[in-house]
Structure formats: structure tokens, C-alpha cells
Design an enzyme around this catalytic site. Sequence first.
Site, PDB file in Angstrom:
ATOM      1  N   TYR A   3      -8.552  16.125  -5.183  1.00 60.83           N
ATOM      2  CA  TYR A   3      -7.777  15.582  -6.297  1.00 60.83           C
ATOM      3  C   TYR A   3      -6.905  16.670  -6.920  1.00 60.83           C
ATOM      4  CZ  TYR A   3      -6.721  12.926 -10.544  1.00 60.83           C
ATOM      5  OH  TYR A   3      -6.079  12.267 -11.562  1.00 60.83           O
TER       6      TYR A   3
ATOM      7  N   ASP B 247       0.874  -1.170   0.000  1.00 62.96           N
ATOM      8  CA  ASP B 247       0.000   0.000   0.000  1.00 62.96           C
ATOM      9  C   ASP B 247       0.911   1.219   0.000  1.00 62.96           C
ATOM     10  OD1 ASP B 247      -1.655   2.155   0.567  1.00 62.96           O
ATOM     11  OD2 ASP B 247      -2.728   1.163   2.198  1.00 62.96           O
TER      12      ASP B 247
END
Length: 252
Positions: free
Chosen positions: A157, A62
Site C-alpha cells: 500500500y 474494473d
Amino acid sequence: MSAPKKFAAVTGAGSGIGRAAAISLAAAGFTVALIGRREEPLLETKEAIAVAGGKAEVFPADVADEAWVDRAFSRIAQEFGRLDVLFNNAGRNAGAVPLEEYSLDFWNDVVATNLTGVFLCARAAWRLMKNQNPQGGRIINNGSISAHSPRPQTIAYSATKHAVSGITKSLALDGRPFNIACSQIDIGNAATSLTDRMTRGVLQADGTTAPEARMDVTHVANAIVHMASLPLEANVLNMTIMATTMPFVGRG
């Protein structure tokens, strides 16, 4: 005399742009470290590379977890002996959400993957590249055209992709004494499962909803191979690759 072996790592290699880039890098002669959270998609990418005669190994991690990242790159150092290229690709999408509806958890999740993950993988690769012999390497960060111009209601984002540009410039500067080059590819609407929604219509700057053009993801992969294959004396600092008719240049 045979050419020296080349080694690359690709994060988010289990699907989409990451898978396409890993396959193309392997076809170009790189042995590829496939990094991602889920092992099964990485094994599928490895199989696709093997069928084409390339070489790849799977390193589950991860990218937002420091211990996972450091362990993966330690294994890369042990198994490959060096790292020539990192394609820092892993990230998560974030659809249009009005600011007043943003939760802190949502913000933190986007930042963890799209920004902290880029930092952690760059740092781990940097340590290898600085200390290996011959010294040096190349880090390619996956930015986005959102690093230049945001979509409506995508504050998390857009913020992370603008920040990736800062990381790229800092690494490009700080890497000079160690022969480490850093560059960024800003990608618009590559045809992957993540952009299927573009064909159905997405929110535009003028408040309308409209479908957008996409390009074959192979074009993106080929661009990454070009950047990765340059000698370290040359660097594509920034590249924008996009579907020709997508609404990025101009007003909407």
C-alpha cells in the site's frame, strides 16, 4: 447566457470517499460519470444524486483492466462530449501483513488497483482532455497520508501511494502544454466503512495498538469540489486533509 456544462468522472464511486465526492460534485453543478466494478452500488450513488436534483450516469469498469477502462472513457466521450475533471479515487486497502508473509499475488493485486488503475484512468482521461475543444481539464489523484509516511507492515500500500505522488508530479509537468492540471489529495482517516477498524485500534509505529480519530467524509468531498472548481490557471498541487488529532504529525 447560461454557464457551460461541466463534466466529471469519479472512479470507485460506489461507496466511501468516491460516493461522497460524486454527490458533492453533482451538487456543485457537475454531471458525473460514476465508475466502479459493481453496477449496483453505482446505481445507488446515481439515485442519491438524482434525489438531490443532480445528474449522473453509470459506467461499470474494473480500473485495473485496460479494455474496461478504455471502453468506459470512450462511452463518456460519446455521452458527455467532453471531460473536465477526473477524480482518480479507486483503490484497495491492505491491512498490516509482515513482509515474510506477503504473497506475490497479494502484492500484484494491490499494485494493479492502486497504481496501474490510476495510470490507466489518467491516460484515458488525458486522451479526452488533450483532444477536446476547448482543450484541457483536471486530474485529481487520491493519494494517502501513506504517500508521506507508511503505517507498519504495509509495504504494498505504501509503495503504491508513494508512486501515485510520482504520477501526479509527472502529469502536472506534462500537462502544461495542453492546459491539463493535475493534483493530489492525501486523505487521513475519513469516516467510511473502510476505516471502521480505526475506532477499534490499529497497529502504531511504536508497536502498540490504539484507536485513531476520524473525520466526516463530507469534509473530504468538499475539499475535492474546491480543487475541481478552480480555473485551470490555478492548481492545488497537493492537499492533505486529516482528522486533527490522528497520529500523523510527530513520532509514535
